[in-house]
Design a protein around this motif. Structure first.
Motif, PDB file in Angstrom:
ATOM      1  N   ILE A  26       9.213   6.625  -3.345  1.00  0.00           N
ATOM      2  CA  ILE A  26       9.445   5.356  -2.656  1.00  0.00           C
ATOM      3  C   ILE A  26       8.154   5.016  -1.912  1.00  0.00           C
ATOM      4  O   ILE A  26       7.614   5.862  -1.186  1.00  0.00           O
ATOM      5  N   GLN A  27       7.674   3.812  -2.116  1.00  0.00           N
ATOM      6  CA  GLN A  27       6.442   3.404  -1.429  1.00  0.00           C
ATOM      7  C   GLN A  27       6.714   2.163  -0.587  1.00  0.00           C
ATOM      8  O   GLN A  27       7.268   1.176  -1.099  1.00  0.00           O
ATOM      9  N   VAL A  28       6.333   2.246   0.666  1.00  0.00           N
ATOM     10  CA  VAL A  28       6.465   1.099   1.575  1.00  0.00           C
ATOM     11  C   VAL A  28       5.052   0.585   1.827  1.00  0.00           C
ATOM     12  O   VAL A  28       4.174   1.366   2.231  1.00  0.00           O
ATOM     13  N   ARG A  29       4.853  -0.721   1.570  1.00  0.00           N
ATOM     14  CA  ARG A  29       3.501  -1.262   1.650  1.00  0.00           C
ATOM     15  C   ARG A  29       3.443  -2.511   2.545  1.00  0.00           C
ATOM     16  O   ARG A  29       4.131  -3.499   2.267  1.00  0.00           O
ATOM     17  N   ASP A  30       2.618  -2.425   3.587  1.00  0.00           N
ATOM     18  CA  ASP A  30       2.365  -3.578   4.470  1.00  0.00           C
ATOM     19  C   ASP A  30       3.663  -4.286   4.833  1.00  0.00           C
ATOM     20  O   ASP A  30       3.767  -5.519   4.767  1.00  0.00           O
ATOM     21  N   PHE A  31       4.649  -3.522   5.203  1.00  0.00           N
ATOM     22  CA  PHE A  31       5.999  -4.071   5.340  1.00  0.00           C
ATOM     23  C   PHE A  31       6.257  -4.562   6.761  1.00  0.00           C
ATOM     24  O   PHE A  31       6.115  -3.823   7.743  1.00  0.00           O
ATOM     25  N   ASN A  32       6.623  -5.823   6.849  1.00  0.00           N
ATOM     26  CA  ASN A  32       7.043  -6.445   8.117  1.00  0.00           C
ATOM     27  C   ASN A  32       8.458  -6.963   7.917  1.00  0.00           C
ATOM     28  O   ASN A  32       8.812  -7.437   6.824  1.00  0.00           O
ATOM     29  N   PHE A  33       9.245  -6.899   8.986  1.00  0.00           N
ATOM     30  CA  PHE A  33      10.636  -7.342   8.845  1.00  0.00           C
ATOM     31  C   PHE A  33      11.045  -8.115  10.092  1.00  0.00           C
ATOM     32  O   PHE A  33      10.691  -7.748  11.225  1.00  0.00           O
ATOM     33  N   ASN A  46       3.452   1.356   6.321  1.00  0.00           N
ATOM     34  CA  ASN A  46       2.973   1.910   5.062  1.00  0.00           C
ATOM     35  C   ASN A  46       3.336   3.384   5.034  1.00  0.00           C
ATOM     36  O   ASN A  46       2.910   4.150   5.917  1.00  0.00           O
ATOM     37  N   LEU A  47       4.164   3.767   4.081  1.00  0.00           N
ATOM     38  CA  LEU A  47       4.427   5.206   3.915  1.00  0.00           C
ATOM     39  C   LEU A  47       4.928   5.480   2.507  1.00  0.00           C
ATOM     40  O   LEU A  47       5.507   4.601   1.860  1.00  0.00           O
ATOM     41  N   ASP A  48       4.660   6.697   2.054  1.00  0.00           N
ATOM     42  CA  ASP A  48       5.056   7.143   0.716  1.00  0.00           C
ATOM     43  C   ASP A  48       6.065   8.275   0.869  1.00  0.00           C
ATOM     44  O   ASP A  48       5.793   9.257   1.565  1.00  0.00           O
ATOM     45  N   ILE A  49       7.206   8.122   0.224  1.00  0.00           N
ATOM     46  CA  ILE A  49       8.272   9.121   0.327  1.00  0.00           C
ATOM     47  C   ILE A  49       8.332   9.903  -0.979  1.00  0.00           C
ATOM     48  O   ILE A  49       8.543   9.317  -2.044  1.00  0.00           O
ATOM     49  N   GLY A  86       5.446  -8.037   2.646  1.00  0.00           N
ATOM     50  CA  GLY A  86       5.080  -6.752   2.075  1.00  0.00           C
ATOM     51  C   GLY A  86       6.084  -6.320   1.028  1.00  0.00           C
ATOM     52  O   GLY A  86       6.871  -7.148   0.532  1.00  0.00           O
ATOM     53  N   ASP A  87       6.085  -5.063   0.688  1.00  0.00           N
ATOM     54  CA  ASP A  87       6.912  -4.630  -0.443  1.00  0.00           C
ATOM     55  C   ASP A  87       7.415  -3.196  -0.241  1.00  0.00           C
ATOM     56  O   ASP A  87       6.807  -2.403   0.494  1.00  0.00           O
ATOM     57  N   ILE A  88       8.532  -2.906  -0.886  1.00  0.00           N
ATOM     58  CA  ILE A  88       9.014  -1.527  -1.026  1.00  0.00           C
ATOM     59  C   ILE A  88       9.241  -1.310  -2.515  1.00  0.00           C
ATOM     60  O   ILE A  88       9.904  -2.129  -3.172  1.00  0.00           O
ATOM     61  N   THR A  89       8.668  -0.235  -3.056  1.00  0.00           N
ATOM     62  CA  THR A  89       8.864   0.048  -4.481  1.00  0.00           C
ATOM     63  C   THR A  89       9.564   1.387  -4.654  1.00  0.00           C
ATOM     64  O   THR A  89       9.395   2.300  -3.830  1.00  0.00           O
ATOM     65  N   ILE A  90      10.353   1.462  -5.702  1.00  0.00           N
ATOM     66  CA  ILE A  90      10.962   2.734  -6.101  1.00  0.00           C
ATOM     67  C   ILE A  90      10.488   3.022  -7.512  1.00  0.00           C
ATOM     68  O   ILE A  90      10.686   2.205  -8.427  1.00  0.00           O
ATOM     69  N   SER A  94       9.282  -2.978  -7.614  1.00  0.00           N
ATOM     70  CA  SER A  94       9.643  -3.602  -6.348  1.00  0.00           C
ATOM     71  C   SER A  94      11.145  -3.787  -6.246  1.00  0.00           C
ATOM     72  O   SER A  94      11.793  -4.268  -7.184  1.00  0.00           O
ATOM     73  N   ILE A  95      11.694  -3.419  -5.091  1.00  0.00           N
ATOM     74  CA  ILE A  95      13.144  -3.631  -4.897  1.00  0.00           C
ATOM     75  C   ILE A  95      13.431  -5.091  -4.577  1.00  0.00           C
ATOM     76  O   ILE A  95      14.584  -5.497  -4.545  1.00  0.00           O
TER      77      ILE A  95
END
Lengths: 273, 224
Positions: A26-33, A46-49, A86-90, A94-95
């Motif tokens: 799982i990759q979280v990239r430049d994610f704002n919410f 930004n983090l990689d799981i 930003g984005d979250i990918t699995i 992209s989810i």
């Protein structure tokens, strides 16, 4: 003391200290919410799981750890006025892809909540509920799923003789493990756990923690917890959040023994706030 | 229900026992090298000290990690603290064995003509005391460990006797003065090894019973 014993001990220790070679899943990239369109609660994350590891999110209340967790299976979609950047990918996808059906995303992800929430049905029907909804009613398949899921949740031996009894007759710890069994019934790849032990006594907590340790052989697990000792015990990597920002993310041993950031040090050593 | 991480405590205990066995072997080999004028064996003791040193580092790391990540209590936390403290004693025993081996290498030419006094007896007692402490842990018998400080008294007495004896030899044989001074230091090393064995034994009593007998009447009485 034989030389062979010594060699065995040293070899085992060396193997356990090998760094993880599992790919980031799982990759979280430049994610704002944002809630209500403008109230920002997550900032440039930004983090990689890694795959088949346990990753813990820790931090004080309101730090954004549950919000991030609930973004991974797009549970926040149900809330009006939210938006993200930003984005979250699995596994590289992209989810938030407009072509992706949220249902198919959630089939890949099991979720376990703070409070166990079994359906008002039998133990058996709790497990097979999602299969029945998908039109899968073949008894042999359902029986197989029930046994596999309950064994996976370390609950089979305790309930195998009363599968048709109400799930509400189980203890709190058993209910939570039933919810884990239900979450893995569809063979997801990811398990998201939001404070899964906060309502459990120490013995039930121990059983769930043992279970988490076993489940990571098959699933990628992300757990949100207020209990820092729990994060230390069960996770391989730990992310510390504060005020919506990721302050530090590293191997759990590093976070708890020698954190690189003074804020992390203050939080894990109880000097925070 | 056994928690999944308890096997890490077994690993720590195994490393402690392994370190104890290595330390006992180092003392035994060092004294045999001295007795037999075996330069090769003395050299080997020096080289193997690195293994003992590494085990101390490993035990420290494992114990610190367990303390931090697993929040141990009761006998588990006693095992951790005892492992941290006694691994240092075992490392010092390894250093003393290495020191004896170093002096054996210096004595190589003269060792066969020297009077070793009570050195062999001291070594037997010191090794027996370490063994007694470790066996008390393995058997869960704190009484055996409690008796070790009393037995250390005999080693102290033999060390003083050796000192007088070797001083006499130096006076009578000035040409062997430096050789007998080496034996004075060997005797002192064995006396220190005995002290470390007594320390380990007291820690093991704490591990097994939760009672801290250091500096207490229990130990003082056993020295009478």
């Amino acid at each position: 003391m034989s030389h062979s014993f010594q060699t065995k001990v040293q070899a085992r220790s060396a193997a356990e200290k090998e760094p993880s070679t599992q790919p980031d899943f799982i990759q979280v990239r430049d994610f704002n919410f944002y809630y209500d369109g403008h109230k920002q609660v997550l900032f440039d994350l930004n983090l990689d799981i890694p795959k088949q590891k346990v990753t813990a999110f820790i931090g004080p209340s309101g730090c954004g750890k549950s919000t991030l967790l609930r973004n991974i299976n797009r549970m926040n979609d149900l809330i009006d006025g939210i938006r993200h950047e930003g984005d979250i990918t699995i596994d590289g996808h992209s989810i938030f892809d407009p072509l992706l059906e949220v249902i198919s995303l959630r089939k890949r992800i099991g979720m376990v909540f703070q409070k166990s929430n079994p359906f008002p049905k039998s133990i058996y029907e709790n497990i097979v509920y999602s299969l029945r909804v998908a039109g899968r009613n073949r008894k042999a398949e359902l029986d197989e799923v029930v046994e596999r899921s309950l064994r996976g949740a370390a609950l089979w031996e305790e309930v195998k003789d009363r599968l048709q009894e109400s799930a509400f007759g189980l203890s709190g710890g058993q209910m939570q493990r039933l919810c884990i069994a239900r979450a893995i019934a569809n063979r997801p790849e990811i398990l998201l756990m939001d404070e899964p032990c906060s309502a459990l006594d120490p013995i039930a907590t121990g059983k769930v923690e043992n279970l988490i340790h076993e489940l990571k052989k098959e699933f990628t697990i992300v757990i949100v917890t207020h209990n820092m000792q729990q994060a230390a015990r069960v996770s391989d990597r730990t992310a510390f959040f504060y005020l919506g920002k990721l302050i530090e993310y590293d191997e759990t041993e590093k976070i708890f023994m020698n954190p690189g950031n003074p804020q992390t040090e203050a939080y894990v050593s109880g000097r925070f706030g | 229900m056994n928690r999944f991480y308890l096997k890490e405590l077994d690993e720590l205990r195994n490393h402690f026992l392994l370190m104890a066995e290595n330390s006992i072997q180092a003392v035994t080999d060092a004294i045999e090298a001295l007795r037999d004028c075996d330069v090769g064996k003395a050299q080997s003791v020096r080289e193997k000290d690195d293994i003992i040193d590494q085990l101390e580092v490993d035990i420290d790391a494992e114990a610190s990690r367990y303390l931090t990540l697993r929040a141990p209590v009761a006998s588990d936390v006693r095992l951790i603290t005892v492992a941290l403290k006694t691994s240092h004693d075992l490392e010092r025993i390894g250093d003393e064995a290495s020191s004896i081996a170093k002096r054996t290498l210096r004595l190589a030419e003269n060792a066969s003509v020297l009077d070793l006094g009570s050195i062999l007896r001291m070594a037997d007692l010191a090794v027996a005391n370490i063994r007694e402490a470790i066996d008390s842990l393995l058997d869960g018998d704190a009484e055996r460990a409690t008796g070790v400080p009393r037995k250390d008294k005999e080693i102290d007495i033999l060390n003083r006797e050796n000192y007088e004896r070797f001083l006499g030899k130096i006076t009578a044989n000035p040409e062997l003065a430096s050789a007998y001074m080496e034996l004075v230091f060997v005797s002192k090393s064995l006396e220190r090894i005995g002290d470390h064995a007594a320390n380990i034994a007291q820690e093991i009593v704490f591990l097994l019973t939760g009672r801290d007998i250091r500096h207490t009447e229990v130990v003082k009485r056993s020295l009478l």
